[in-house]
Design a protein around this motif. Structure first.
Motif, mmCIF file in Angstrom:
data_model
loop_
_atom_site.group_PDB
_atom_site.id
_atom_site.type_symbol
_atom_site.label_atom_id
_atom_site.label_comp_id
_atom_site.label_asym_id
_atom_site.label_seq_id
_atom_site.Cartn_x
_atom_site.Cartn_y
_atom_site.Cartn_z
ATOM 1 N N ALA A 97 0.868 -1.175 0.000
ATOM 2 C CA ALA A 97 0.000 0.000 0.000
ATOM 3 C C ALA A 97 0.907 1.228 0.000
ATOM 4 C CB ALA A 97 -0.904 -0.007 1.231
ATOM 5 N N TYR A 98 0.749 2.090 -1.001
ATOM 6 C CA TYR A 98 1.664 3.219 -1.198
ATOM 7 C C TYR A 98 0.888 4.527 -1.057
ATOM 8 C CZ TYR A 98 5.509 5.883 -3.349
ATOM 9 O OH TYR A 98 6.541 6.762 -3.603
ATOM 10 N N LEU A 99 1.102 5.232 0.054
ATOM 11 C CA LEU A 99 0.476 6.525 0.321
ATOM 12 C C LEU A 99 1.488 7.607 -0.044
ATOM 13 C CD1 LEU A 99 -1.212 4.442 1.940
ATOM 14 C CD2 LEU A 99 -1.577 6.217 3.661
ATOM 15 N N HIS A 100 1.636 7.863 -1.338
ATOM 16 C CA HIS A 100 2.740 8.691 -1.825
ATOM 17 C C HIS A 100 2.611 10.158 -1.454
ATOM 18 C CE1 HIS A 100 0.095 10.073 -5.109
ATOM 19 N NE2 HIS A 100 -0.309 8.816 -5.178
ATOM 20 N N ASN A 101 1.418 10.632 -1.103
ATOM 21 C CA ASN A 101 1.257 12.038 -0.711
ATOM 22 C C ASN A 101 1.481 12.265 0.781
ATOM 23 O OD1 ASN A 101 0.732 12.981 -3.257
ATOM 24 N ND2 ASN A 101 -1.497 12.915 -3.059
ATOM 25 N N ALA A 102 1.615 11.184 1.539
ATOM 26 C CA ALA A 102 1.796 11.302 2.989
ATOM 27 C C ALA A 102 3.274 11.522 3.286
ATOM 28 C CB ALA A 102 1.274 10.055 3.690
ATOM 29 N N ALA A 103 3.687 12.781 3.268
ATOM 30 C CA ALA A 103 5.105 13.111 3.448
ATOM 31 C C ALA A 103 5.396 13.730 4.810
ATOM 32 C CB ALA A 103 5.566 14.071 2.352
ATOM 33 N N ALA A 104 4.369 14.296 5.460
ATOM 34 C CA ALA A 104 4.589 14.957 6.740
ATOM 35 C C ALA A 104 4.802 13.931 7.843
ATOM 36 C CB ALA A 104 3.388 15.849 7.089
ATOM 37 N N PRO A 105 5.731 14.195 8.779
ATOM 38 C CA PRO A 105 5.975 13.260 9.887
ATOM 39 C C PRO A 105 4.693 13.028 10.693
ATOM 40 C CG PRO A 105 7.708 14.924 9.764
ATOM 41 C CD PRO A 105 6.632 15.360 8.821
ATOM 42 N N GLY A 106 4.391 11.789 10.951
ATOM 43 C CA GLY A 106 3.230 11.464 11.772
ATOM 44 C C GLY A 106 1.897 11.565 11.070
ATOM 45 N N ALA A 107 1.874 11.872 9.760
ATOM 46 C CA ALA A 107 0.601 12.072 9.059
ATOM 47 C C ALA A 107 -0.258 10.811 9.053
ATOM 48 C CB ALA A 107 0.856 12.537 7.628
ATOM 49 N N VAL A 108 0.393 9.651 9.002
ATOM 50 C CA VAL A 108 -0.350 8.390 9.018
ATOM 51 C C VAL A 108 0.249 7.447 10.057
ATOM 52 C CG1 VAL A 108 -1.153 8.541 6.626
ATOM 53 C CG2 VAL A 108 1.064 7.495 7.118
ATOM 54 N N ALA A 109 0.713 8.021 11.166
ATOM 55 C CA ALA A 109 1.405 7.226 12.181
ATOM 56 C C ALA A 109 0.515 6.112 12.725
ATOM 57 C CB ALA A 109 1.877 8.126 13.317
ATOM 58 N N GLU A 110 -0.779 6.383 12.883
ATOM 59 C CA GLU A 110 -1.672 5.363 13.433
ATOM 60 C C GLU A 110 -1.821 4.184 12.477
ATOM 61 O OE1 GLU A 110 -5.425 6.779 14.780
ATOM 62 O OE2 GLU A 110 -4.580 8.381 15.992
ATOM 63 N N LEU A 111 -1.693 4.438 11.177
ATOM 64 C CA LEU A 111 -1.820 3.362 10.201
ATOM 65 C C LEU A 111 -0.570 2.493 10.167
ATOM 66 C CD1 LEU A 111 -4.135 5.299 9.343
ATOM 67 C CD2 LEU A 111 -3.658 4.626 6.987
ATOM 68 N N ALA A 112 0.578 3.099 10.528
ATOM 69 C CA ALA A 112 1.831 2.353 10.487
ATOM 70 C C ALA A 112 1.903 1.291 11.579
ATOM 71 C CB ALA A 112 3.009 3.309 10.611
ATOM 72 N N ASP A 113 1.132 1.497 12.648
ATOM 73 C CA ASP A 113 1.097 0.524 13.746
ATOM 74 C C ASP A 113 0.083 -0.563 13.389
ATOM 75 O OD1 ASP A 113 0.125 0.573 17.263
ATOM 76 O OD2 ASP A 113 1.418 -0.801 16.122
ATOM 77 N N TYR A 114 0.472 -1.408 12.460
ATOM 78 C CA TYR A 114 -0.432 -2.423 11.930
ATOM 79 C C TYR A 114 0.401 -3.649 11.555
ATOM 80 C CZ TYR A 114 -4.505 -4.253 9.412
ATOM 81 O OH TYR A 114 -5.578 -5.002 8.997
ATOM 82 N N THR A 115 -0.140 -4.817 11.743
ATOM 83 C CA THR A 115 0.595 -6.039 11.414
ATOM 84 C C THR A 115 0.901 -6.090 9.921
ATOM 85 O OG1 THR A 115 -0.463 -7.235 13.221
ATOM 86 C CG2 THR A 115 0.578 -8.556 11.480
ATOM 87 N N MET A 116 2.163 -6.244 9.594
ATOM 88 C CA MET A 116 2.575 -6.257 8.193
ATOM 89 C C MET A 116 3.421 -7.487 7.905
ATOM 90 S SD MET A 116 3.351 -2.223 7.472
ATOM 91 C CE MET A 116 2.326 -0.970 8.267
ATOM 92 N N ASP A 117 3.299 -7.974 6.682
ATOM 93 C CA ASP A 117 4.074 -9.128 6.252
ATOM 94 C C ASP A 117 4.208 -9.065 4.739
ATOM 95 O OD1 ASP A 117 1.575 -9.866 5.279
ATOM 96 O OD2 ASP A 117 1.232 -11.408 6.794
ATOM 97 N N ARG A 118 4.603 -10.167 4.133
ATOM 98 C CA ARG A 118 4.783 -10.190 2.684
ATOM 99 C C ARG A 118 3.523 -9.776 1.925
ATOM 100 N NH1 ARG A 118 2.909 -13.814 -0.590
ATOM 101 N NH2 ARG A 118 2.579 -15.320 1.098
ATOM 102 N N THR A 119 2.361 -10.173 2.414
ATOM 103 C CA THR A 119 1.118 -9.912 1.686
ATOM 104 C C THR A 119 0.621 -8.477 1.822
ATOM 105 O OG1 THR A 119 -0.259 -10.627 3.546
ATOM 106 C CG2 THR A 119 0.426 -12.312 1.958
ATOM 107 N N GLY A 120 1.185 -7.723 2.754
ATOM 108 C CA GLY A 120 0.744 -6.346 2.914
ATOM 109 C C GLY A 120 1.720 -5.513 3.717
ATOM 110 N N ARG A 121 2.320 -4.482 3.061
ATOM 111 C CA ARG A 121 3.205 -3.541 3.751
ATOM 112 C C ARG A 121 2.819 -2.131 3.352
ATOM 113 N NH1 ARG A 121 9.505 -4.736 3.927
ATOM 114 N NH2 ARG A 121 9.232 -2.894 5.237
ATOM 115 N N LEU A 122 3.047 -1.196 4.248
ATOM 116 C CA LEU A 122 2.678 0.193 4.038
ATOM 117 C C LEU A 122 3.916 1.054 3.828
ATOM 118 C CD1 LEU A 122 0.364 2.391 4.179
ATOM 119 C CD2 LEU A 122 0.973 2.624 6.600
#
Length: 626
Positions: free
Chosen positions: A157-182
């Motif tokens: 999942a590529y949020l290319h417009n999210a450049a500001a620090p902490g803009a999507v910090a809550e989304l980054a705290d999510y289980t990630m593996d080969r099938t899904g990375r942010l």
């Protein structure tokens, strides 16, 4: 199938001229029958140049880029699938990319699976990692070339417009593996490294793309054949897009309602085959395992009995979880945590019938009973499947009753098609053909994934379907209710061949609960092999699916003066006899809905036959011209 395919280097070059976006628009119009929305065009214009630049600068200019890749047997599309060669194994390797223009986002009420995007209207969105993971799992489940290569597909999942620090910090705290990375715009370097770990630089992805696009597709798992496993092992189904959003949203509403001792209503709307019953069974299994008190209910005897037989064959307790809408007249308010109301378009004005006890004979609307029975009633419906007088299951009706009770209604709309081979265009064509869409009748433009055949005789229709069965497909014949239905058996104890067209004659499906010879009872007509020998009606076909559907359009709906017109005198359904209760305009609307349901039962193809010669000629013109 993908709308557009280019190497990454070609994509970057053509994006500068705008030709790729033009190609996407043209292909969508050609394959889906409608053009992209302004927001889709804006998304392509903003996101694709960023991804193309990242690929080229990462040395992946030879990777094949599949844009708007359609997932097998659905109309759902992944934004991008990258096809190349794995740098370690040398085997085909794929990366599914979900592109988001979000510059910021946060969890919905603390729920990690649901996301709120500032400035974006509508219900909360599925976490993009969860979304892309669903695409990856679905591809692995339904693409034969990947059957023994479970690690060949990764998700990003590529949020290319999210450049500001902490803009999507809550989304980054999510289980990630080969099938899904942010990855965000601030992590472009990390994204490029990740892509190089999955796709070898300077190696052509043509072969890998050819293999994926040319792969055989495993048939969709039919809902009722795996319902038992579904309740215990939900991974048997792969929920995609809005389906997963709907399940997560309901689970969230249940937790909130229990924690706050409150009541919430959810309505899930969608056309035939959009996955409503998959959602219903997924919820039933998920909520049961979590210890919530939950029941499943429908207004369809055939559907409920089949679910009981298939999903509960190993446990009487599971069978008891499938109820009817009219069984909640005496339920205590909020006695259940969740009541899942599948096929909710079949909700009646009232639960009262001739068997109802005198003390329960009130004018209380059935929808009020169902809302009262659980903290979170979940209605799953298709408003174009209201086919009987007195059926009241619409979003407007549910909302009206909820407002009287001071309750809010949360709505989830499903737009993907999982029946009719994912052919959203076929479903739209049927709606326009029957006058259920203001866009007007049009030629059948054709679809590589779905076939429409016009038969000149009922014999031809039956022979075509029989040939498909010989090839291993399931098939059924159904018809409008234009012939009488014998209540007594033939002298030999068999079924009476009531459906007569010239020299051709077949019986209706068995009307009762017991098999007659090889013919199964009514509730199992659509699912038992012996059902092919009889003609099904709307009440046995609704809610089910089979590979090939043969439909007899009777004399109650004929083509005249450029459109279908209804003829009430030709219909034999006892429910339509009362002209005071069912006006001519009511009949016209209901009979069109009947044929819409019958015409959308097939997953691979439909064979159409009309008893009216002028109607047959017009249907053939519409199909052959297209």
């Amino acid at each position: 199938m993908s709308l557009v395919r280019r190497s990454a280097a070609q994509l970057q070059a053509e994006l500068s001229t705008g030709s790729v976006v033009e190609a996407l628009m043209e292909q969508m119009l050609h394959t889906a029958g409608y053009g992209p929305s302004p927001s889709e065009v804006a998304s392509w214009t903003a996101s694709l140049p960023v991804l193309a630049t990242d690929l080229v600068e990462a040395g992946l200019g030879d990777v094949e880029v599949l844009l708007e890749h359609q997932l097998p047997l659905t109309s759902k599309r992944a934004d991008v699938v990258l096809a190349g060669v794995h740098p370690t194994t040398g085997a085909p390797s794929y990366v599914v990319v979900e592109l988001k223009q979000w510059s910021s986002a946060h969890r919905f009420e603390g729920n990690p699976d649901l996301v709120v995007v500032p400035g974006m209207a509508g219900p909360p969105k599925l976490h993009p990692v969860r979304q892309v993971r669903g695409y990856v799992e679905y591809l692995l489940d339904f693409t034969r070339s990947l059957e023994f290569a479970k690690d060949a597909v990764a998700g990003v999942a590529y949020l290319h417009n999210a450049a500001a620090p902490g803009a999507v910090a809550e989304l980054a705290d999510y289980t990630m593996d080969r099938t899904g990375r942010l990855f965000t715009g601030a992590e472009r370097g990390a994204l490029r490294e990740h892509l190089r770990s999955r796709l070898a630089p300077s190696v052509s992805g043509v072969h890998a793309a050819d293999e994926l696009l040319g792969s055989k597709v495993a048939p969709s798992r039919q809902l009722l054949k795996v319902a038992a496993d579904e309740i215990r092992e939900r991974e048997q189904f792969r929920l995609v897009g809005e389906q997963q959003e709907a399940v997560d949203l309901v689970l969230h509403q249940v937790r909130r309602a229990k924690a706050g001792n409150s009541k919430r209503i959810v309505v899930v709307t969608g056309g035939p085959g959009s996955g409503k019953s998959v959602i219903a069974l997924s919820l039933l299994g998920e909520l049961s395992r979590a210890g919530h008190s939950v029941l499943h209910a429908t207004g369809s005897r055939s559907f409920t009995q089949t679910l009981r037989k298939v999903a509960g064959r190993r446990s009487p307790r599971v069978q008891s979880m499938f109820k009817y809408f009219n069984q909640f007249m005496t339920a205590e308010p909020n006695d259940l945590d969740v009541l899942i109301l599948d096929e909710a378009h079949r909700i009646r004005e009232t639960s009262v019938d001739r068997y109802t006890r005198a003390e329960l004979r009130t004018s209380r609307p059935q929808v009020d009973e169902l809302i009262a029975a659980a903290r979170v009633p979940v209605f799953l419906l298709d408003q174009h499947q209201v086919v009987r007088p007195g059926e009241m299951g619409s979003l407007e009706e549910i909302t009206r009753h909820a407002q009287r009770l001071g309750l809010d209604v949360l709505t989830v709309e499903l737009d993907a098609q999982f029946r009719c081979e994912g052919s959203a265009e076929y479903v739209r064509w049927v709606q326009r053909l029957l006058g259920l869409d203001d866009a007007g009748v049009e030629d059948w433009a054709g679809d590589d994934t779905f076939e429409v055949v016009i038969a000149d005789t009922p014999e031809e229709m039956e022979q075509l379907l029989a040939a498909k069965r010989e090839e291993g497909y399931s098939a059924r014949m159904s018809a409008g209710y234009c012939w009488p239905w014998s209540k007594t058996p033939a002298p030999d104890g068999g079924l009476v061949p009531d459906v007569r067209i010239g020299d051709w004659a077949r019986s209706w499906n068995v009307p009762g609960d017991r098999a007659v010879g090889d013919a199964p009872p009514a509730a199992l007509w659509a699912t038992e092999p012996g059902g092919f020998g009889q003609v099904g009606c709307i009440y046995t076909a609704q809610g089910f699916e089979y590979d090939w559907s043969g439909v007899i359009i009777g004399p109650d709906l004929v083509w005249r003066d450029g459109r279908f017109v209804s003829d009430r005198s030709a219909n034999k359904d006892p429910d339509f006899r009362n002209r005071t209760r069912v006006t001519d305009s009511d009949f016209d609307r209901l009979v069109r809905n009947v044929y819409k349901v019958l015409l959308t039962r097939g997953m691979i193809g439909t064979v159409l036959y009309s008893t009216d010669e002028e109607t047959r000629r017009q249907l053939r013109r519409l199909v052959e011209r297209g």
